[in-house]
Design a protein around this motif. Structure first.
Motif, PDB file in Angstrom:
ATOM      1  N   ASP A  29       0.838  -1.196   0.000  1.00 50.60           N
ATOM      2  CA  ASP A  29       0.000   0.000   0.000  1.00 50.60           C
ATOM      3  C   ASP A  29       0.878   1.252   0.000  1.00 50.60           C
ATOM      4  O   ASP A  29       1.911   1.289   0.672  1.00 50.60           O
ATOM      5  CB  ASP A  29      -0.904   0.031   1.230  1.00 50.60           C
ATOM      6  N   ASN A  73      -3.954   6.133  -0.251  1.00 50.80           N
ATOM      7  CA  ASN A  73      -4.583   5.097  -1.078  1.00 50.80           C
ATOM      8  C   ASN A  73      -4.373   5.254  -2.584  1.00 50.80           C
ATOM      9  O   ASN A  73      -4.930   4.482  -3.350  1.00 50.80           O
ATOM     10  CB  ASN A  73      -6.086   5.002  -0.786  1.00 50.80           C
ATOM     11  N   THR A  74      -3.617   6.257  -3.026  1.00 49.84           N
ATOM     12  CA  THR A  74      -3.432   6.425  -4.472  1.00 49.84           C
ATOM     13  C   THR A  74      -1.984   6.608  -4.893  1.00 49.84           C
ATOM     14  O   THR A  74      -1.519   5.945  -5.803  1.00 49.84           O
ATOM     15  CB  THR A  74      -4.240   7.623  -5.016  1.00 49.84           C
TER      16      THR A  74
END
Length: 132
Positions: A29, A73-74
């Motif tokens: 992540d 998250n990106t």
């Protein structure tokens, strides 16, 4: 590549190098660096406990520079590790070294999170004049 383990870093003694890293956690992540976090890197001999090179956002010569802080998250944070030539001159080509890039996450109780880890290959630099 989303992994804390990296290909070996090639360092030439007495030369500067500034590799950049996209920062992910151990499961792949993207990591985000907050303004109050600390980022550090260390280079140490596998048979010694004291780092040969230890750098942070606050050090001079060898240091850490944040390229981007990342977006949750990106997009992973990007970090540049600046190995200064005065510090790499102290490394010995016949010694086996390791490298570690750490995030000290203030929002998680100052937990140390490994962003990159791997071997360091040190090679001698060519002799002769390097100036004009």
């Amino acid at each position: 590549m989303p992994s804390v383990f990296i290909e070996p870093l090639d360092i030439f003694d007495g030369r500067s190098i500034s590799p950049e890293f996209n920062c992910y956690n151990e499961v792949g992540d993207p990591l985000v660096i907050a303004a109050d976090d600390q980022v550090r890197f260390k280079v140490w001999s596998v048979d010694g406990a004291t780092p040969e090179i230890e750098a942070s956002l606050a050090t001079t010569n060898s240091k850490v520079e944040i390229v981007t802080y990342g977006v949750a998250n990106t997009t992973p944070a990007q970090v540049r590790c600046v190995f200064h030539q005065t510090d790499t001159a102290a490394l010995v080509a016949t010694t086996q070294y390791r490298f570690e890039l750490l995030l000290i996450d203030h929002s998680d109780g100052d937990k140390a999170k490994v962003m990159a880890r791997g071997d360091v290959i040190v090679s001698g630099s060519p002799g002769g004049s390097i100036g004009p």
